[in-house]
Structures are given as C-alpha cells and as structure tokens.
Scaffold this active site. Structure first.
Site, short mmCIF file in Angstrom:
data_model
loop_
_atom_site.label_atom_id
_atom_site.label_comp_id
_atom_site.label_asym_id
_atom_site.label_seq_id
_atom_site.Cartn_x
_atom_site.Cartn_y
_atom_site.Cartn_z
N ASP A 105 -61.91 29.11 -8.58
CA ASP A 105 -61.05 28.20 -9.35
C ASP A 105 -59.58 28.59 -9.33
O ASP A 105 -58.73 27.79 -9.68
CB ASP A 105 -61.54 28.12 -10.80
CG ASP A 105 -62.90 27.47 -10.91
OD1 ASP A 105 -63.15 26.54 -10.12
OD2 ASP A 105 -63.70 27.88 -11.75
N ARG A 158 -62.83 21.87 -13.44
CA ARG A 158 -62.89 21.11 -14.69
C ARG A 158 -61.49 20.90 -15.26
O ARG A 158 -61.12 19.83 -15.67
CB ARG A 158 -63.75 21.86 -15.72
CG ARG A 158 -65.16 22.05 -15.23
CD ARG A 158 -66.19 21.47 -16.18
NE ARG A 158 -67.45 21.40 -15.44
CZ ARG A 158 -68.51 22.18 -15.66
NH1 ARG A 158 -68.49 23.04 -16.65
NH2 ARG A 158 -69.59 22.06 -14.92
N GLU A 190 -63.58 17.26 -10.35
CA GLU A 190 -64.64 16.80 -11.25
C GLU A 190 -64.13 16.54 -12.67
O GLU A 190 -64.65 15.71 -13.38
CB GLU A 190 -65.80 17.81 -11.28
CG GLU A 190 -65.36 19.20 -11.72
CD GLU A 190 -66.48 20.25 -11.69
OE1 GLU A 190 -67.65 19.90 -11.65
OE2 GLU A 190 -66.13 21.45 -11.70
#
Lengths: 415, 415
Positions: B142, B190, B245
C-alpha cells in the site's frame, strides 16, 4: 510469386504475435515482395483495411520485439464468413481484392471458428479455379483444436495459471493460522477444461497444489462438493479450489446460473452472470459460515506475455513460419498441426493437415486424464502438459515495464 | 549476544521474504547463534510457536531461494497487541519467553498496524528496564507508511499492476474494431491510491495507458465520470479505467456500495459488496448500453513474485539486513526508513527512525501528484515511482514453474 496476407482472429493469446513474426520471417526469407496484415482479421480484409508491414518492420530484429508483444498486433475479430451459397458476391469481391493486391498466399491465425474461414475460402478457390493458397495457423489458449497435439498459446496460459495458482496458495497459507481460508479461482474454459487442469502444475514438493479442480468435462455435483469441502475445512487451514467457468450440473444447468438471483442486469436487460466462482461462494458461505475469496484470472490468462513459455513462443513462431512455407510450396486448405512423438525428451514436429478435418471441431480433455472422482487430474495429464510450459522469454524491459510493438509505432514516425 | 527473533505481519507482499533473508544474513554475519521465526507473527510468538531457521537453511545459498518466494514464509497474522495498561500479564509473559529463549533482538516486518507492536513492546521494555531491542522493517504494497520515501513491497506491486494494465490494454485494443470495448480494472487501496496510480506506468510511446484513473484521495463524482465516459465512447474504441477499491462520493458513500441491491449476502448475513468495479459496470451499462469487462487484480498484486522489481527485492533485503544490524548495535524502538535524495540517478539510503513517528500513521498520495480534474496522475508521480520498478529477479524455474521455499521443505527431510 505474389504477396502474402496474414490475419489474426478470435481471442488473443500471449504468443499470437510470435506466429505473425514467424510467418513474416518466412516471407522475407523466400523473397516475398509485400507482406500485408489484415486490420482486425477477415472483417478488415472485406473492408480492404490492410496494414503494410513495411511501415512497422525495418529489419528482422523488429521481429524479436513483435514476438514479445501480447494480444493481436494486427487487431482481431470474431467474424465468421457466411456460407458460400447465396453469398457468391461477397466471395467474388474478396478474390477480386486479392487479385488487385497481387495476394497469392493467405494465412489465418486462429481457433476452430477461424479455421472455418480457411475452409470456406479454399473451397471457393477450388470451385472457381483460383490459384490463391490458404493455410491456417493454430492459436487458442483453450487448446481445443482437433488433431494437433496442442495449440500455440496454451503453453503460456498454462504456465501463467500454474504460476499464479502456486503464488496464491503461498499467499493463502500465510494467513492460515486460525480459521480455514478458502480461495476459489475461476479460470477460462466454457466446454473444455485444459486451462483449469493446468492449475495442477502448482503441485510439487514445495506446494500442495489446488485441493479441488473442477472441469466442464465432468458434471458438477453440489452434494459431493459440499461433502469434500466439509472434510477439507475440518483438516486444512488453507483451501484452494480451481474451477472452469463452464462447469455445469448433470441436467446441464451452468453452475454460474445458480447464484442467478444476485445477477446484475446488463446493458441489454439480460442477467449478467457473475461467474461460477460466486455460485461456489454462495454454497460455501451458506453451508459453512465462511466467506471464500473469489479470484477470476480474467484477461490476464490470455495476455500475460511477460510470463510466456519459451517452448510455446518458439512453437508459435515455427507454426507461423511453416504455414507460410506450406502456402508458398503450393499447398492449400491446410492447417499446421503439431505432433509430439515423445514427451521425454520432448520432440515436436509440424505437419500440414487437411483443414476439413479440423475446422469447427472442439477437442475436450480425455476423461481418462481426470481422476475418477472428477475433482483432479491424473499424472498422464501432467506428463502431457509439463513440456509445454518449459522456459521463459523475458520481455524487453524499458523503464521497468515490458516494451511492446503496437500499431502506434509506425517506423516512419520513429526514424 | 543473544538470539534473534523475526516475525512477518499483515498482508504479504512479493518481497516480504527478501527482508527475512536480509535479516537472517545479517544475523549469520554477526555470529548470532540462533535465529527464530515467529510462526504467524506476534500471535504465534504469544503461543510460543517459533520456527528454528536452522531447520530450513543449511547455507546462505538457501537465502537466494527465500528471496524468490512469495507471501510470508513464516506465516502472517493480523493480530494487534492490546494496550499495556491492564494487560501487564501478557507483556510480562512475552518477555519471560524472550528470556527463556535467550532472545535479545526482536524484528518485526509489517505495515503501520504492525509497527504498533514494535512501539508497545519497546515501551514496555523501557518501563521495566528490559535489555531486548525492538526494530521494525517496513513492508506493505500500500506504500502508506510515514516518513519513509516508499515501502518495500510497493515497487513490485507497482511493476505488476503497470505491466498487467499495459498487457490488458493491448488485449482490449485487439478487438477494438467495432463498438467501444471498456475494461474496468479494480486495484487494491482502501484509503491511499498509490497502487492504482501505478497503472499510469503503462503509458509510453507504445501504449496510451489507462484513460481514467480514480483514487480514494479525490471524491468520485458520478456525473463527471459519465460525461468523461460519454466523450471517450464517442472518440475511442478501447477504453480502460483503473479504480482503487476505496473510491467514494463526496458524502463518504463508497462507490462499491452503489450497486448494493445486487450484493450477495455473505456467511454472516452481511451484504458482500462485489467491489466498486461492479458499481461502475452498472453505471456504464445503464447509461451507455455497453457492458464493460470488470477485472479485479485481487491477490495477484501482492504475491506475483515472478514479476518482482529487482530494486524492490534488493531494498527489502537491505531493510531487513540493516534492521538486524541496528538492533545488534543496541538501538531500539526504531523502524528502518528509506531516504531517496535523488531519483536520477537513483540513490537510496537507510535510516533508523523513531517508531513513535511512524506507527499507526497512514500516508496518502499528495494531492499535487493527482491531476486537477482528479482522473489521472502527474509527471511528478511518474518520476517518483519509475525508479522503484526497475529490474527483474527471475524466479528459479523448475519444470517451467517458479520454485519456492516453504515450511513444507524442512532441510532434514531433504538431505
């Protein structure tokens, strides 16, 4: 000697451009004056939309880059020629265009639907006494062409599927400390299970491989699946299930239709099935209170040239080369087939086979290569597939990413 | 000098085992007697579930195989230690176990949640006058850790995403002869868009790159998206959209919740959201009468070690090595951070930074690296990410598939 035209048709593969490179190399070797590509297959040919390969290739070294380029360089199509009867005008105009462009050798790279194009054109040529030669080059990740031992494109897809499944098993086991973790991998294959079967390549001393493998050649039984999952959940912490998109129940119902109530309605008002992976998700969630992760390998399995099998690339190249050679030698209505007299050590021969014996025929996995219980593949299948995935042909990396040859790269604009 | 223990935590990456290999190599170089691995991170440590690395490594050459193995070799976990107050018994028992096993150096490889483990244990050690040293090794695809220029794991994920998107654009263009073909690629992230932003690496002289890139750092506007799609559909035959997402509307509603009426009910009676890709499918299908193809890169983006970035592998290895060295030198409560004083030519330095400045902090994409209209990334981002994806470290292929080092391969059982 006249000119060569070549087209690419149907779903791309990781190595379809290797066949194009092989055919071009042969045409160069034989002193062919012009090599044309059909822009989007026979559909483009009918519209007189041809690509002059001179605009993209300045020397044979460019072919090395083409070999490392995924998908259909020339553009593909899914157009099937109508039957000759009643459509003589269309056929006549195609042959007139061949005459106009001095095209003598017509090569078409595709699957069993595409071979129908070679069949019809060669039939029309024979009926009307034309001298053009038509030869097909096999291509499909689905590996479902008749007579040929395997099809170029399959080996690379098998290598990608086996590798990714192996890596995902590693990933899934990483977390397998507490509750069982379940991954369902959905793999292409409506009627033939060749691609999904290749997931078994993951199995080795360092990896258990998939726990269950379901192919369309065997009817899917819900009760049996649940009983096996129950046993796995009680004994394993990491469970990986590989399924062909086309698996179905004994009555023919597709498994992907089972979770139909959740289907999206698509642009045409049809239910858009979310895939058999989600039907299995539903079954597992409802029966065991565990949410599996569903992974769909999707487009990647047919375009991941970065992990192409070298064996596959070289065979695709050879099939293209020999197809062109076959046409120039005067043969027509043929497709190049691969014959493998022995697998260890591996030998592969190329033959020209009558197109009528191949077009529109679908070859499925032999039932004897699937275990009796229908949830795995046998050692015989592993022996069959293993030599096809050997070797790599790394991309040319520029700035860390693979460089490709695309229609964007007209040589005149570069040099 | 006492022994070393090392744990792996959180979602795996393609190079997490390279950090493990680096730490082990350092411990070997420094003459450490025993190297223990935590089986499933701190969760396993609490249960006294340790792996003796002697059982897997006979010589340093084995580390080369470990470097080429995806996912967490030792097993991972998502367990977060409770706060010290009121849980002194737990902490005391952990330190007693360290004493029992003569563990002096405690290394933990993970993201910002995992760094909390280093923070709490080092705090407890300081309070109670313990001499154990605690050092964190950064890891996450990430790329959302504070202070460090980037995190090991990100470069390989970025290379995989950029490569796959480039290959899929090639594939999509193959068919782009008639109606527009639309692919929506859903990518992890996210709250931070680093991974999705890397899809822009596909853009080069041979590839247009994605047409639209949506990150969670910018609110998603449905009308604006539809207006852009309308324009693209009228002018392009192949359209590729990359989305994180976690994209959401201005009011905070996640885009994945928009197609909620179609959500599967999961094992816990919760609606199982099928991802923002399907919400965009819905929007495109309803407004333009075209069914896009939705591709979710899913697990592959974090475990595709077969396409690891060599820069990333070597940095992950170095971070592990230097973390171990830092602990042995007597420092504690640190995480290794990467500093990049210049990107061309690329230089990377390793520093030990106070863990309190890093743990539990999330670093997002700077707004200035996203174009004003919020649908693309800037050249500054490309300059940032480009050096991180350079180079490859091919797997060791056995029988055409990558060979891995797994807990299945105890050396005593092989030799």
């Amino acid at each position: 000697m006249g000119n060569v035209v070549i087209g690419q048709s149907g779903g791309p593969t990781a190595v379809i451009n290797a066949s194009l490179a092989g055919a071009i190399r042969c045409a160069m070797d034989k002193g062919i004056k012009k090599i044309f590509g059909m822009h989007h297959g026979i559909d483009g040919f009918i519209k007189h939309d041809l690509i002059d390969m001179d605009e993209y290739l300045v020397d044979v070294n460019d072919l090395s880059l083409l070999k490392r380029t995924p998908a259909a360089f020339l553009g593909s199509c899914r157009y099937k020629l109508p039957k000759i009867e009643g459509n003589e005008d269309l056929y006549e105009s195609m042959f007139e265009y061949m005459d106009e462009m001095d095209i003598e050798y017509f090569l078409y790279n595709g699957g069993n639907d595409s071979m129908d194009t070679i069949l019809k054109l060669s039939e029309y040529a024979e009926r009307t006494g034309r001298n053009q030669k038509f030869v097909g080059i096999p291509k499909t990740i689905d590996n479902d062409l008749a007579i040929t031992d395997h099809t170029p494109g399959y080996g690379s897809a098998a290598k990608f599927i086996g590798t990714c499944v192996k890596e995902m098993i590693c990933d899934n086991e990483s977390f397998a400390g507490k509750d069982p973790r379940i991954v369902i991998v959905e793999i292409m294959g409506r009627n033939a299970g060749w691609l999904t079967a290749a997931s078994a390549l993951a199995r080795d001393t360092d990896c258990t491989g998939p726990d269950l493998i379901y192919l369309p050649e065997v009817n899917f039984n819900i009760e049996d699946f649940l009983a096996r999952m129950d046993k796995l959940i009680k004994t394993k912490k990491s469970i990986v299930v590989c399924v062909s998109e086309g698996i179905h129940l004994a009555d023919g119902t597709l498994v992907c239709e089972l979770a139909n109530e959740n289907a999206l309605v698509d642009a045409f008002g049809h239910k858009h099935l979310s895939g058999c992976g989600y039907s299995l998700f539903r079954l597992v969630a409802d029966n065991f209170g565990i949410n599996p992760r569903v992974v769909d390998l999707s487009l990647l399995q047919r375009c991941a040239t970065h992990l192409a099998s070298r064996t596959d690339v070289e065979e695709a190249y050879s099939a293209g080369y020999i197809a062109c050679e076959t046409a120039i030698s005067g043969e027509s209505a043929k497709m190049i087939t691969l014959r493998v007299p022995r697998r260890v050590p591996y030998n592969c021969f190329y033959e020209a086979t009558n197109i009528a014996d191949i077009a529109n025929i679908e070859k499925k996995m032999p039932r004897s290569w699937i275990t009796k219980d229908g949830t795995n593949v046998t050692e015989d299948f592993i022996k069959y597939v293993s030599p096809l995935v050997i070797g790599t042909l790394p991309p040319y990396y520029v700035g860390g990413l693979p460089r490709h040859m695309t229609l964007r790269n007209k040589r005149k604009e570069i040099y």
